[in-house]
Design a protein around this motif. Structure first.
Motif, PDB file in Angstrom:
ATOM      1  N   TYR A   1       0.806  -1.225   0.000  1.00  0.00           N
ATOM      2  CA  TYR A   1       0.000   0.000   0.000  1.00  0.00           C
ATOM      3  C   TYR A   1       0.839   1.276   0.000  1.00  0.00           C
ATOM      4  O   TYR A   1       0.291   2.364  -0.136  1.00  0.00           O
ATOM      5  N   VAL A   2       2.152   1.152   0.165  1.00  0.00           N
ATOM      6  CA  VAL A   2       3.042   2.312   0.069  1.00  0.00           C
ATOM      7  C   VAL A   2       3.379   2.508  -1.408  1.00  0.00           C
ATOM      8  O   VAL A   2       3.885   1.583  -2.056  1.00  0.00           O
ATOM      9  N   PRO A   3       3.101   3.678  -1.992  1.00  0.00           N
ATOM     10  CA  PRO A   3       3.248   3.866  -3.439  1.00  0.00           C
ATOM     11  C   PRO A   3       4.600   3.468  -4.001  1.00  0.00           C
ATOM     12  O   PRO A   3       4.669   2.886  -5.089  1.00  0.00           O
ATOM     13  N   PHE A   4       5.692   3.753  -3.306  1.00  0.00           N
ATOM     14  CA  PHE A   4       7.018   3.479  -3.847  1.00  0.00           C
ATOM     15  C   PHE A   4       7.368   1.982  -3.827  1.00  0.00           C
ATOM     16  O   PHE A   4       8.247   1.552  -4.558  1.00  0.00           O
ATOM     17  N   SER A   5       6.701   1.211  -2.986  1.00  0.00           N
ATOM     18  CA  SER A   5       7.001  -0.219  -2.911  1.00  0.00           C
ATOM     19  C   SER A   5       5.857  -1.101  -3.394  1.00  0.00           C
ATOM     20  O   SER A   5       6.014  -2.314  -3.517  1.00  0.00           O
ATOM     21  N   ALA A   6       4.701  -0.509  -3.692  1.00  0.00           N
ATOM     22  CA  ALA A   6       3.548  -1.285  -4.149  1.00  0.00           C
ATOM     23  C   ALA A   6       3.832  -2.096  -5.415  1.00  0.00           C
ATOM     24  O   ALA A   6       3.331  -3.216  -5.538  1.00  0.00           O
ATOM     25  N   PRO A   7       4.611  -1.588  -6.382  1.00  0.00           N
ATOM     26  CA  PRO A   7       4.891  -2.389  -7.587  1.00  0.00           C
ATOM     27  C   PRO A   7       5.589  -3.713  -7.297  1.00  0.00           C
ATOM     28  O   PRO A   7       5.563  -4.617  -8.128  1.00  0.00           O
ATOM     29  N   VAL A   8       6.223  -3.842  -6.146  1.00  0.00           N
ATOM     30  CA  VAL A   8       6.873  -5.093  -5.760  1.00  0.00           C
ATOM     31  C   VAL A   8       6.033  -5.842  -4.723  1.00  0.00           C
ATOM     32  O   VAL A   8       5.817  -7.056  -4.827  1.00  0.00           O
ATOM     33  N   GLY A   9       5.526  -5.127  -3.726  1.00  0.00           N
ATOM     34  CA  GLY A   9       4.812  -5.758  -2.630  1.00  0.00           C
ATOM     35  C   GLY A   9       3.493  -6.394  -3.026  1.00  0.00           C
ATOM     36  O   GLY A   9       3.196  -7.532  -2.625  1.00  0.00           O
ATOM     37  N   MET A  10       2.684  -5.709  -3.832  1.00  0.00           N
ATOM     38  CA  MET A  10       1.373  -6.256  -4.176  1.00  0.00           C
ATOM     39  C   MET A  10       1.467  -7.481  -5.090  1.00  0.00           C
ATOM     40  O   MET A  10       0.795  -8.497  -4.826  1.00  0.00           O
ATOM     41  N   PRO A  11       2.266  -7.472  -6.169  1.00  0.00           N
ATOM     42  CA  PRO A  11       2.395  -8.701  -6.972  1.00  0.00           C
ATOM     43  C   PRO A  11       2.922  -9.883  -6.164  1.00  0.00           C
ATOM     44  O   PRO A  11       2.526 -11.027  -6.395  1.00  0.00           O
ATOM     45  N   MET A  12       3.816  -9.603  -5.205  1.00  0.00           N
ATOM     46  CA  MET A  12       4.347 -10.673  -4.371  1.00  0.00           C
ATOM     47  C   MET A  12       3.233 -11.279  -3.516  1.00  0.00           C
ATOM     48  O   MET A  12       3.124 -12.503  -3.389  1.00  0.00           O
ATOM     49  N   ARG A  13       2.362 -10.457  -2.944  1.00  0.00           N
ATOM     50  CA  ARG A  13       1.252 -10.962  -2.137  1.00  0.00           C
ATOM     51  C   ARG A  13       0.255 -11.728  -2.998  1.00  0.00           C
ATOM     52  O   ARG A  13      -0.323 -12.720  -2.550  1.00  0.00           O
ATOM     53  N   LEU A  14       0.055 -11.274  -4.222  1.00  0.00           N
ATOM     54  CA  LEU A  14      -0.847 -11.986  -5.129  1.00  0.00           C
ATOM     55  C   LEU A  14      -0.296 -13.367  -5.464  1.00  0.00           C
ATOM     56  O   LEU A  14      -1.041 -14.350  -5.535  1.00  0.00           O
TER      57      LEU A  14
ATOM     58  N   LEU B   1       1.625 -15.178  -3.553  1.00  0.00           N
ATOM     59  CA  LEU B   1       1.523 -16.001  -2.351  1.00  0.00           C
ATOM     60  C   LEU B   1       0.075 -16.284  -1.970  1.00  0.00           C
ATOM     61  O   LEU B   1      -0.184 -17.064  -1.053  1.00  0.00           O
ATOM     62  N   GLY B   2      -0.867 -15.647  -2.640  1.00  0.00           N
ATOM     63  CA  GLY B   2      -2.277 -15.855  -2.334  1.00  0.00           C
ATOM     64  C   GLY B   2      -2.723 -15.173  -1.057  1.00  0.00           C
ATOM     65  O   GLY B   2      -3.707 -15.590  -0.435  1.00  0.00           O
ATOM     66  N   GLU B   3      -2.039 -14.101  -0.659  1.00  0.00           N
ATOM     67  CA  GLU B   3      -2.350 -13.424   0.599  1.00  0.00           C
ATOM     68  C   GLU B   3      -3.227 -12.195   0.408  1.00  0.00           C
ATOM     69  O   GLU B   3      -3.640 -11.584   1.391  1.00  0.00           O
ATOM     70  N   ALA B   4      -3.495 -11.787  -0.838  1.00  0.00           N
ATOM     71  CA  ALA B   4      -4.264 -10.568  -1.090  1.00  0.00           C
ATOM     72  C   ALA B   4      -5.682 -10.905  -1.555  1.00  0.00           C
ATOM     73  O   ALA B   4      -5.886 -11.817  -2.354  1.00  0.00           O
ATOM     74  N   GLN B   5      -6.662 -10.177  -1.021  1.00  0.00           N
ATOM     75  CA  GLN B   5      -8.045 -10.309  -1.480  1.00  0.00           C
ATOM     76  C   GLN B   5      -8.191  -9.654  -2.854  1.00  0.00           C
ATOM     77  O   GLN B   5      -7.366  -8.833  -3.260  1.00  0.00           O
ATOM     78  N   TRP B   6      -9.252  -9.974  -3.582  1.00  0.00           N
ATOM     79  CA  TRP B   6      -9.409  -9.492  -4.954  1.00  0.00           C
ATOM     80  C   TRP B   6      -9.438  -7.973  -5.050  1.00  0.00           C
ATOM     81  O   TRP B   6      -9.001  -7.382  -6.041  1.00  0.00           O
ATOM     82  N   TRP B   7      -9.947  -7.298  -3.998  1.00  0.00           N
ATOM     83  CA  TRP B   7     -10.098  -5.849  -4.044  1.00  0.00           C
ATOM     84  C   TRP B   7      -8.820  -5.110  -3.650  1.00  0.00           C
ATOM     85  O   TRP B   7      -8.687  -3.906  -3.927  1.00  0.00           O
ATOM     86  N   GLU B   8      -7.874  -5.782  -3.029  1.00  0.00           N
ATOM     87  CA  GLU B   8      -6.685  -5.102  -2.522  1.00  0.00           C
ATOM     88  C   GLU B   8      -5.811  -4.503  -3.624  1.00  0.00           C
ATOM     89  O   GLU B   8      -5.352  -3.360  -3.500  1.00  0.00           O
ATOM     90  N   PRO B   9      -5.519  -5.229  -4.731  1.00  0.00           N
ATOM     91  CA  PRO B   9      -4.723  -4.588  -5.777  1.00  0.00           C
ATOM     92  C   PRO B   9      -5.417  -3.370  -6.388  1.00  0.00           C
ATOM     93  O   PRO B   9      -4.743  -2.406  -6.791  1.00  0.00           O
ATOM     94  N   LEU B  10      -6.748  -3.383  -6.436  1.00  0.00           N
ATOM     95  CA  LEU B  10      -7.476  -2.232  -6.986  1.00  0.00           C
ATOM     96  C   LEU B  10      -7.319  -1.021  -6.063  1.00  0.00           C
ATOM     97  O   LEU B  10      -7.093   0.102  -6.531  1.00  0.00           O
ATOM     98  N   LEU B  11      -7.437  -1.244  -4.752  1.00  0.00           N
ATOM     99  CA  LEU B  11      -7.269  -0.150  -3.797  1.00  0.00           C
ATOM    100  C   LEU B  11      -5.841   0.373  -3.821  1.00  0.00           C
ATOM    101  O   LEU B  11      -5.604   1.590  -3.841  1.00  0.00           O
TER     102      LEU B  11
END
Length: 371
Positions: A304-317, A319-329
């Protein structure tokens, strides 16, 4: 030395001016032997790494297992196993817990197959495939994900983001200072507005950076397909697509700030004094994802931090740790931050670009009187 583009006519629109500058940026990079050679080396190295990793995973035979006497018949004709005979199920579980074997095959009257696999945190996929029929799996310490595979994916996302963002961010900074140092910028802004010049630079380098990202994604798909890792490819498809989307807006954010920071100095040797904080922001996601790729809390914050989201969110996806709405938010937050960074960067760039000599302070760069 950079050369100014042909002066456009008075009726040139903003879009035409942006494309003129973007085309100039793209052309200058593609004519650079250093850029072409370094890009070719990066792509070849990525292809070799993906193919090597795929074959290494495919050839990982000889799974060490423990087998009880009443279950030996179930593994007698199964190839690729390193079998250790144990007295009973208790001994088999002890061997698994101690790490002497990856799993154990034991007789199980409740199983329709007559046996079950006992594992620690996850059952070896290779063993399950070799047994032809998937038996019931008993996990002594259930745990999600494959730590080794997760680490490799984390390294992949982190390295690609670090290399692309730092390479093109540094290129933009050098280009801005070179144009100030050689007074080319005075010719450029006599033909087009300052903000059009900034937009063209950002878009031109974004096109090149995204082209590299898409080619690297294609290489990953080809490499995994060649090595038969279709299951891994299916798991990586979504995260790679999201990485490309997040990288697009993350790079625009960083590129705008790199150009603005570079406009505050007039000599190449002074670039580091204003761009170092941005370089640290680019490096931070790489080190965080390397050291905390198995830490859900850190990854959640990164996503959720803009500078690290390009790495953090795909990694959570992945690992299956992110809900469907989280990458959109997270993407909405990144885009909002990107717009703010563009406005801030444009103001600094516009107020600092024609100021020669010493370094322009941030207060002066943000003040309209500093223009």
């Amino acid at each position: 030395m950079s050369t100014p583009p042909t002066r456009p006519s008075a009726g040139l629109t903003a879009a035409q001016g942006i494309w003129l500058v973007a085309e100039r940026e793209i052309g200058s990079k593609l004519r650079s032997k250093a850029f072409v050679i370094s890009t070719a080396i990066l792509l070849l190295a990525a292809l070799a790494l993906v193919i090597w990793g795929g074959f290494a995973a495919a050839n990982n035979a000889g799974t060490p297992i423990a087998v009880t006497p009443d279950a030996e018949q179930y593994v007698a004709d199964v190839p690729g196993l390193e079998v250790t005979a144990v007295a009973d199920r208790t001994a088999a579980e002890a061997a698994v817990e101690s790490g002497d074997v990856e799993a154990a095959v034991v007789a199980d009257a409740s199983s329709p197959l007559g046996f079950a696999v006992v594992a620690d945190s996850s059952a070896p996929t290779q063993l399950l495939l070799q047994l032809a029929q998937v038996p019931p799996v008993v996990l002594l310490e259930p745990e999600e994900g494959n730590p080794a595979l997760g680490y490799l994916v984390a390294v992949g996302f982190g390295v690609v983001f670090l290399l692309a963002a730092s390479l093109f961010g540094g290129t933009i900074a050098q280009s801005v200072v070179e144009e100030k140092q050689t007074r080319v910028v005075e010719l450029l802004i006599s033909a087009i507005p300052v903000r059009v010049l900034l937009a063209g630079k950002v878009i031109g380098n974004t096109v090149l950076a995204m082209a590299q990202i898409l080619v690297l994604a294609a290489i990953a798909v080809v490499g995994l397909t060649i090595t038969g890792q279709t299951a891994l490819l299916q798991g990586l498809g979504g995260p790679i697509a999201w990485f490309a989307v997040f990288f697009l807006f993350g790079f625009i954010l960083l590129a705008s700030l790199f150009a603005a920071a570079a406009s505050m100095v007039s000599r190449q040797e002074d670039i580091g004094s204003t761009t170092t904080p941005l370089t640290m922001l680019v490096m931070a996601p790489y080190f965080l994802v390397i050291f905390f790729n198995d830490n859900p809390v850190v990854l959640a914050i990164m996503s959720y931090v803009p500078f690290s989201a390009p790495v953090g969110m795909p990694m959570r996806l992945f690992l299956g740790e992110a809900q469907w709405w989280e990458p959109l938010l997270s993407l909405a937050i990144l885009i909002a931050t990107c717009v703010g960074a563009i406005l801030l960067g444009a103001r600094i760039y516009e107020n600092s670009l024609l100021r020669m000599g010493g370094r322009v302070s941030l207060r002066e760069a943000l003040s309209a009187s500093g223009r």
